[in-house]
Write an enzyme that holds these catalytic residues in place. Sequence first.
Site, PDB file in Angstrom:
ATOM      1  N   HIS A 130       0.902  -1.240  -0.068  1.00 14.58           N
ATOM      2  CA  HIS A 130       0.047   0.184   0.107  1.00 14.58           C
ATOM      3  C   HIS A 130       0.796   1.197   0.081  1.00 14.58           C
ATOM      4  CE1 HIS A 130      -3.721  -2.203   0.536  1.00 14.58           C
ATOM      5  NE2 HIS A 130      -3.294  -2.821   1.510  1.00 14.58           N
ATOM      6  N   ASP A 167      -2.804 -10.759  -2.940  1.00 15.78           N
ATOM      7  CA  ASP A 167      -3.470 -10.250  -1.327  1.00 15.78           C
ATOM      8  C   ASP A 167      -4.603  -9.689  -1.657  1.00 15.78           C
ATOM      9  OD1 ASP A 167      -2.038  -8.617   1.390  1.00 15.78           O
ATOM     10  OD2 ASP A 167      -3.964  -7.862   0.705  1.00 15.78           O
ATOM     11  N   HIS A 169      -6.502  -7.250  -0.546  1.00 18.61           N
ATOM     12  CA  HIS A 169      -6.643  -5.830  -1.044  1.00 18.61           C
ATOM     13  C   HIS A 169      -5.746  -5.596  -2.194  1.00 18.61           C
ATOM     14  CE1 HIS A 169      -6.965  -6.467   3.435  1.00 18.61           C
ATOM     15  NE2 HIS A 169      -7.957  -5.604   3.339  1.00 18.61           N
ATOM     16  N   ASP A 250      -4.784 -12.954   3.028  1.00 20.97           N
ATOM     17  CA  ASP A 250      -6.048 -12.562   3.523  1.00 20.97           C
ATOM     18  C   ASP A 250      -7.216 -12.780   2.602  1.00 20.97           C
ATOM     19  OD1 ASP A 250      -4.821 -10.547   1.824  1.00 20.97           O
ATOM     20  OD2 ASP A 250      -4.908  -8.876   3.440  1.00 20.97           O
TER      21      ASP A 250
HETATM   22 ZN   LIG Z   1      -4.254  -7.577   2.402  1.00 22.89          ZN
END
Ligand SMILES: [Zn+2]
Length: 312
Positions: A130, A167, A169, A250
């Site tokens: 991120h 991931d 996200h 995740d």
């Molecule tokens: Zn994540």
Amino acid sequence: MENIRIYSHSACLSKENGEGHPERKERLDSILESINDIDDINFDFKDAPLAKYSDINLVHPQSYLDDIFLMIPESGLVGVEKEPYADTLLCPNSKEAILRACGAGISASDDLIGGDLKRIFCAVRPPGHHAETSRVNGFCFVNNAAVAARYLQSNSEIKKVAIIDFDVHHGNGTQEIFYNDDSVLYGSIHQHPLFPGTGLESEKGVGNIFNAPIESGTSSTEFIEIFNDKIIKNVIEFEPEFIIISAGFDAHKRDPLASINLNSEDYLTLTQAIVEVANQYSDGRVISFLEGGYDLLALSESIKAHLKGLSV
Ligand SMILES: [Zn+2]
């Protein structure tokens, strides 16, 4: 069967985020314990060195790093981001953890450039995907995978790097860093809508960004189908000379931060698909970075599947 080198460091375990925070040291404890349980793969453990500023500066300006390190508290925790994302925190030991997490990828790159080692897993935290060029975000400060990609391009003959991110996200940081750079392919499958909100299929960069947003509740079969169709297919077309994985766990059905239904064994399938491409185009060379994954049992099972996939 390939040997796998693991980079980690005790400093990565002493990055504190406070009581109740999902990105906690127990995540890495679970992963390292689980790796120690595996007896049919040859592992070689190395301490991650501190990254040099000059290498991190291939992605992040020095002023950005200086600003972060100046905020590090002598005790307690300091939030770096503004509301509503005030959960990216600095603790007294943050600087070493950040530099070791990034240094893992740099050393891994050197190992793979120089030797006959093919697969390396960086068991590090804080995570990186991120973190944008000049923006801390989503528990991430330095984009470990992006620095490794730029380092490889600057220090070897390797020019075309694919970063594959499973991931749950979207890796908004990695996308932002390479948005106008067709030497790096970024492919991400992620739940959408979900933090950080980016990652629509229409975000294509200069034809080098491949986003596969998936709905809450997506099954493991659908996930793998979409991963193959929207990510792997395009990576094959790109013919990467090197592959980096942003390995978050995740999208697992047990994960508390998302609602996708992968089983632990699915990480074997995903990793095998990536390794097949690496064997065909990238001389088998893969570096994988730990990103997210917040259920300890899911992490300990999924890491076994991931490493098994990397070992073949
Ligand atoms: Zn994540």
